[in-house]
Design an enzyme around this catalytic site. Structure first.
Site, mmCIF file in Angstrom:
data_model
loop_
_atom_site.group_PDB
_atom_site.id
_atom_site.type_symbol
_atom_site.label_atom_id
_atom_site.label_comp_id
_atom_site.label_asym_id
_atom_site.label_seq_id
_atom_site.Cartn_x
_atom_site.Cartn_y
_atom_site.Cartn_z
ATOM 1 N N THR A 49 0.836 -1.201 0.000
ATOM 2 C CA THR A 49 0.000 0.000 0.000
ATOM 3 C C THR A 49 0.866 1.244 0.000
ATOM 4 O OG1 THR A 49 -1.683 -1.217 1.239
ATOM 5 C CG2 THR A 49 -1.907 1.174 1.155
ATOM 6 N N THR A 79 2.715 -3.680 12.539
ATOM 7 C CA THR A 79 1.879 -2.652 13.184
ATOM 8 C C THR A 79 1.558 -2.991 14.632
ATOM 9 O OG1 THR A 79 -0.134 -3.721 12.386
ATOM 10 C CG2 THR A 79 0.823 -1.999 10.997
ATOM 11 N N LYS A 149 -12.814 1.201 19.095
ATOM 12 C CA LYS A 149 -13.039 1.417 20.528
ATOM 13 C C LYS A 149 -12.889 2.900 20.859
ATOM 14 C CE LYS A 149 -11.528 0.102 25.164
ATOM 15 N NZ LYS A 149 -10.827 -0.899 25.988
ATOM 16 N N HIS A 286 -46.575 -20.114 -0.787
ATOM 17 C CA HIS A 286 -46.468 -20.170 0.670
ATOM 18 C C HIS A 286 -45.545 -21.295 1.131
ATOM 19 C CE1 HIS A 286 -50.619 -17.985 0.903
ATOM 20 N NE2 HIS A 286 -49.657 -17.245 0.378
ATOM 21 N N GLY A 315 -50.501 -15.953 -8.294
ATOM 22 C CA GLY A 315 -49.722 -15.178 -7.338
ATOM 23 C C GLY A 315 -48.574 -15.953 -6.730
ATOM 24 N N ARG A 448 -50.982 -37.713 8.591
ATOM 25 C CA ARG A 448 -50.675 -38.107 7.216
ATOM 26 C C ARG A 448 -51.937 -38.451 6.418
ATOM 27 N NH1 ARG A 448 -45.891 -38.227 5.648
ATOM 28 N NH2 ARG A 448 -45.263 -37.960 7.805
ATOM 29 N N ASP A 488 -54.246 -46.138 7.422
ATOM 30 C CA ASP A 488 -55.295 -45.257 6.913
ATOM 31 C C ASP A 488 -54.797 -44.318 5.815
ATOM 32 O OD1 ASP A 488 -53.749 -43.740 8.608
ATOM 33 O OD2 ASP A 488 -55.413 -42.963 9.812
ATOM 34 N N ARG A 530 -35.653 -41.108 5.407
ATOM 35 C CA ARG A 530 -36.741 -40.174 5.653
ATOM 36 C C ARG A 530 -36.320 -38.790 5.181
ATOM 37 N NH1 ARG A 530 -38.808 -38.419 11.650
ATOM 38 N NH2 ARG A 530 -37.006 -37.047 11.457
#
Length: 534
Positions: A49, A79, A149, A286, A315, A448, A488, A530
């Site tokens: 720099t 530094t 600081k 959504h 939408g 489910r 079910d 899963r």
């Protein structure tokens, strides 16, 4: 805990006399350095720099000239010295500090402009372990924190925007205000926090520590949102730095500003559409897909996705996995759509979309890899949850047939498609699919069975809208992203028209469910995996 010293109030205006500059990215350096010099600010710097500033023909003092110590140890030490940190931390109007600065010949440093070693870029570019270590900045963060600081007297810049704010203030009245220095200090502490978070995350990864004792998440503000999920909530959008193609780094070509829910839905849609190799379209509403399909091209994929649930699609958010052309754009703009996200769009497509001023068109730099490593986060009161991304990628060879009837090759193809979609549907999730097209989706129910019923309703309505005498689920595959705890739900799927079922298995009542499948003459496979999404 150190007691708070009784310092005099910080001055509002500080006219800087000296600036310390150390940059890895020297973009804009010449203009700023010239401006500071013209305003009478002494420039102090190190290494590259300093050489760059000198190359501009400007006077610049080496830090070594202040400290009396040369840069050493391959630049690791230059530094980290009381002369530097005393010049940053010294409270100028505190008598004891002023006396110490005078006694030890410590000159005040009023501006610090530092951008830190490019650690994040080194890691991103695939730099090795030693390269990454060498690009961990030590002196830079220390000086930034010291100056921040002492913001009562020091203005700290950690990026181009920060130094621009300082320069504009100096051009206006030759000084920085206390309010400005506080703002800069807050930005600076956030930058060093993000830098340390990047280093700690990288180091944990190097050690393959999936649950480090402390974990930090850092983000850079991408957008302040009009509101959150609802108008009475605030909202902001941050980028974490993970270079994953998607909504975070997409180019918004047109349309209104993205909202909180738009961003969430666009992410959900794009992550799902990336799962497919064929031209594909996903319509999300959504946070859940309401239609998913593949086709010979995007126009066909979109038409087939829309068939599943045209009512919910109104939408919605649309994601595709191929660049859009004019025909695709014309098809998509036939109904109201909030967001379209794609890996590309030609000029003709953009012209079509331009007629829909409120539609947001997002173009990404590619598709996310659904099987790449990564983490996902979720906040809870007082903390956050972290888990690895669901990288599951089932193949036909992974499936275990548990019924007397074997599935056909066509049914296996349909089951894998349905299960892929179910991976991206909020649980409890049931998906009916056939021929690369969802027929009905049931999402987010407390049991489910109800998800199976809702998916059947959607499929029946889709069939009616298409002019069919039967439900769109007739002859479909049914996917359940978690096991059926009772028979079910499976019986509801059979009633809807499904001829085969794919599910993880693992329930205490698996035998009961298998027996029901056999009695109905359908095929069923277990995945052993899963893909529940809470």
């Amino acid at each position: 805990m150190p007691a708070a010293p009784d310092f005099p109030p910080a001055p509002n205006a500080v006219a800087p006399a000296r600036a310390l500059i150390s940059l890895s990215d020297k973009t804009g350096l010449e203009q700023v350095a010239r401006t500071l010099h013209d305003l009478g600010v002494e420039l102090v710097s190190t290494g590259g720099t300093k050489s760059a500033i000198a190359g501009f023909g400007l006077p610049v003092k080496d830090v070594a000239d202040l400290t009396g110590f040369p840069e050493m140890m391959d630049g690791r030490v230059k530094t980290l010295h009381p002369i530097v940190h005393g010049g940053l931390l010294g409270v100028r109007n505190a008598p004891t500090h002023a006396a110490a600065m005078s006694e030890h010949n410590i000159g005040a440093i009023d501006i610090v402009w530092i951008d830190l070693y490019p650690f994040e870029k080194t890691v991103e570019s695939g730099g090795g372990f030693e390269a990454a270590i060498e690009n961990i900045d030590i002196g830079g963060p220390a000086m930034i924190r010291s100056g921040s600081k002492n913001h009562g007297h020091v203005a700290v810049a950690v990026d181009a925007e920060s130094i621009g704010m300082i320069v504009e203030a100096l051009k206006a009245d030759g000084s920085t205000s206390l309010d400005l220095r506080k703002q800069l200090a807050a930005r600076a502490f956030a930058r060093t926090a993000a830098y340390d978070a990047a280093v700690s995350a990288w180091f944990a990864g190097q050690l393959q520590d999936i649950a480090p004792a402390r974990k930090s998440i850092a983000g850079e503000l991408a957008q302040t949102l009009r509101y959150g999920e609802n108008p009475h909530q605030t909202g902001s959008f941050y980028r974490t730095g993970e270079k994953r193609p998607g909504v975070a780094y997409a180019e918004q070509v047109q349309g209104k500003e993205l909202g909180y829910n738009n961003i969430a839905d666009a992410d959900a849609a794009y992550e799902l559409v990336a799962e497919f190799a064929e031209p594909a379209c996903v319509i999300v509403k959504h946070a859940n897909p309401c239609g998913v399909a593949v086709g010979k091209d995007l126009s066909e994929a979109y038409a087939r996705a829309l068939e599943c649930d045209a009512v919910s699609a109104f939408g919605g958010v649309i994601a595709v996995n191929r660049p859009l052309n004019e025909a695709d754009a014309k098809a998509i703009t036939e109904i109201f759509t909030e967001v379209v996200i794609a890996p590309g769009a030609d000029d003709a497509a953009k012209a079509v979309f331009a007629a829909k001023k409120n539609l947001r068109l997002l173009i990404t730099d590619g598709l996310p890899n659904p099987h790449a490593e990564g983490n996902v986060f979720r906040s809870v009161a007082g903390g956050f949850l972290v888990q690895s991304r669901d990288r599951s990628n089932l193949k036909a060879s992974d499936l275990k047939v548990v019924t007397k009837r074997q599935p056909t090759e066509k049914e296996i193809e349909d089951m894998l498609f349905a299960f892929t979609v179910a991976k991206h549907v909020k649980s409890n999730a049931i998906v009916y699919a056939k021929d690369g097209q969802t027929a009905g989706i049931g999402a987010g129910q407390m049991n489910r069975r109800d998800s199976a019923r809702i998916a059947a309703i959607r499929a029946k309505e889709a069939g009616e809208a298409k002019g069919l005498d039967v439900s769109l689920a007739e002859g479909s595959a049914c996917a359940s992203e978690a096991f059926f705890p009772f028979a079910d739900g499976l019986l509801e799927a059979v009633a809807a028209g499904a001829t085969c079922v794919i599910q993880p298995g693992g329930s205490m009542r698996d035998e009961e469910v298998i027996k029901a499948a056999d009695e109905k003459g359908i095929a069923m496979v277990f995945t052993g995996v899963r893909v529940f999404r809470h």
